[in-house]
Scaffold this active site. Structure first.
Site, short mmCIF file in Angstrom:
data_model
loop_
_atom_site.label_atom_id
_atom_site.label_comp_id
_atom_site.label_asym_id
_atom_site.label_seq_id
_atom_site.Cartn_x
_atom_site.Cartn_y
_atom_site.Cartn_z
N ASP A 35 -21.91 14.43 33.34
CA ASP A 35 -23.35 14.10 33.46
C ASP A 35 -24.17 15.14 32.68
O ASP A 35 -25.06 14.80 31.88
CB ASP A 35 -23.71 14.14 34.95
N TYR A 127 -16.49 15.32 42.44
CA TYR A 127 -16.31 14.40 43.58
C TYR A 127 -14.88 14.39 44.13
O TYR A 127 -14.58 13.64 45.05
CB TYR A 127 -16.79 12.99 43.21
N1 APR Z 1 -16.44 14.53 28.42
C1 APR Z 1 -15.56 13.78 29.13
N2 APR Z 1 -15.20 14.06 30.40
C2 APR Z 1 -15.74 15.17 30.95
C3 APR Z 1 -16.67 16.00 30.28
C4 APR Z 1 -17.01 15.64 28.95
N3 APR Z 1 -17.89 16.36 28.24
N4 APR Z 1 -17.02 17.01 31.12
C5 APR Z 1 -16.32 16.84 32.26
N5 APR Z 1 -15.54 15.74 32.15
C6 APR Z 1 -14.60 15.17 33.11
C7 APR Z 1 -14.06 16.10 34.16
O1 APR Z 1 -12.98 16.87 33.62
C8 APR Z 1 -13.58 15.10 35.19
O2 APR Z 1 -12.25 14.70 34.88
O3 APR Z 1 -15.26 14.16 33.83
C9 APR Z 1 -14.51 13.89 35.01
C10 APR Z 1 -15.49 13.68 36.15
O4 APR Z 1 -15.94 14.95 36.60
P1 APR Z 1 -17.50 15.20 36.93
O5 APR Z 1 -18.25 15.25 35.68
O6 APR Z 1 -17.52 16.37 37.85
O7 APR Z 1 -17.95 13.88 37.71
P2 APR Z 1 -17.61 13.40 39.19
O8 APR Z 1 -16.36 13.99 39.72
O9 APR Z 1 -17.75 11.90 39.13
O10 APR Z 1 -18.81 14.02 40.04
C11 APR Z 1 -20.11 13.53 39.79
O11 APR Z 1 -20.92 15.71 39.33
O12 APR Z 1 -21.94 16.38 37.42
C12 APR Z 1 -22.17 15.95 38.69
O13 APR Z 1 -24.29 14.84 38.53
C13 APR Z 1 -22.89 14.64 38.71
O14 APR Z 1 -23.32 14.77 41.04
C14 APR Z 1 -22.52 14.14 40.07
C15 APR Z 1 -21.08 14.61 40.21
#
Ligand code: APR
Length: 176
Positions: A35, A127
């Protein structure tokens, strides 16, 4: 029409596709992880569009998906979807909500009449959804959608940022 499913080990903001999917939270106001990356690279227009949606609809329920401009990203749209927060309880419901993220994003992509879409590994970071289970749910949900509907999407990419997810997806793809 055949849709190609691919695994990519990359930063999703570098993917050249029509739609980049964001693992957002219910507020749509940004966060860390993917995000944070999407808002950072995509620029303020994405957050502005999220705020308009938020004014109209309030919090985005888990499993739902909305589309905004992609701002400065090399994509036409960003689809924001909210994955389930892993609690270890109600696992069938958790899996259903995660599948909803993929299915609702694909349905929205079809409505937008695009040809390519890239997904992050939704819910597997902050998450804390177990990565292997999340990957199985993601692949199954997308295959089911593509078998059920005549989609014009030509390419679906699973974009893995961390090595662990990448190994899991490569293993599941090699099993066919
Ligand atoms: N590109 C692709 N994947 C990514 C990137 C990126 N630039 N950065 C992180 N990831 C991956 C992580 O390694 C993980 O495997 O995205 C996947 C999901 O991780 P998160 O980004 O933490 O998302 P999620 O687990 O769904 O949690 C969502 O996190 O960032 C906050 O605002 C968001 O509150 C929400 C929560």
């Amino acid at each position: 029409m055949e849709t190609t499913l691919l695994v990519s080990h990359n930063d999703i903001t570098a993917e050249k596709v029509d739609i980049i999917v964001n693992a957002a939270n219910r507020t749509l106001l940004g966060g860390g992880g993917v995000d944070g990356a999407i808002h950072r690279v995509g620029g303020p227009d994405i957050l502005a569009a999220c705020k308009v949606i938020r004014q109209e609809r309030g919090d985005l329920p888990t499993g739902q998906a909305v589309a905004t401009t992609a701002g400065k990203l090399q994509a036409k749209y960003v689809i924001h979807t909210v994955g389930p927060i892993w609690t270890g309880k109600d696992i069938p419901a958790m899996k259903g909500l995660l599948a909803d993220c993929y299915r609702n994003s694909l349905s929205l992509a079809d409505n937008l009449r695009v040809e390519s879409i890239a997904f992050p590994n939704i819910s597997t970071g902050v998450y804390r959804f177990p990565k292997e289970l999340a990957a199985e749910v993601a692949i199954r949900a997308i295959k089911r959608y593509l078998n059920q509907f005549s989609s014009q999407i030509k390419e679906v990419r699973f974009v893995c940022f961390d090595a662990e997810n990448h190994e899991i997806y490569q293993k599941l793809f090699s099993q066919g």
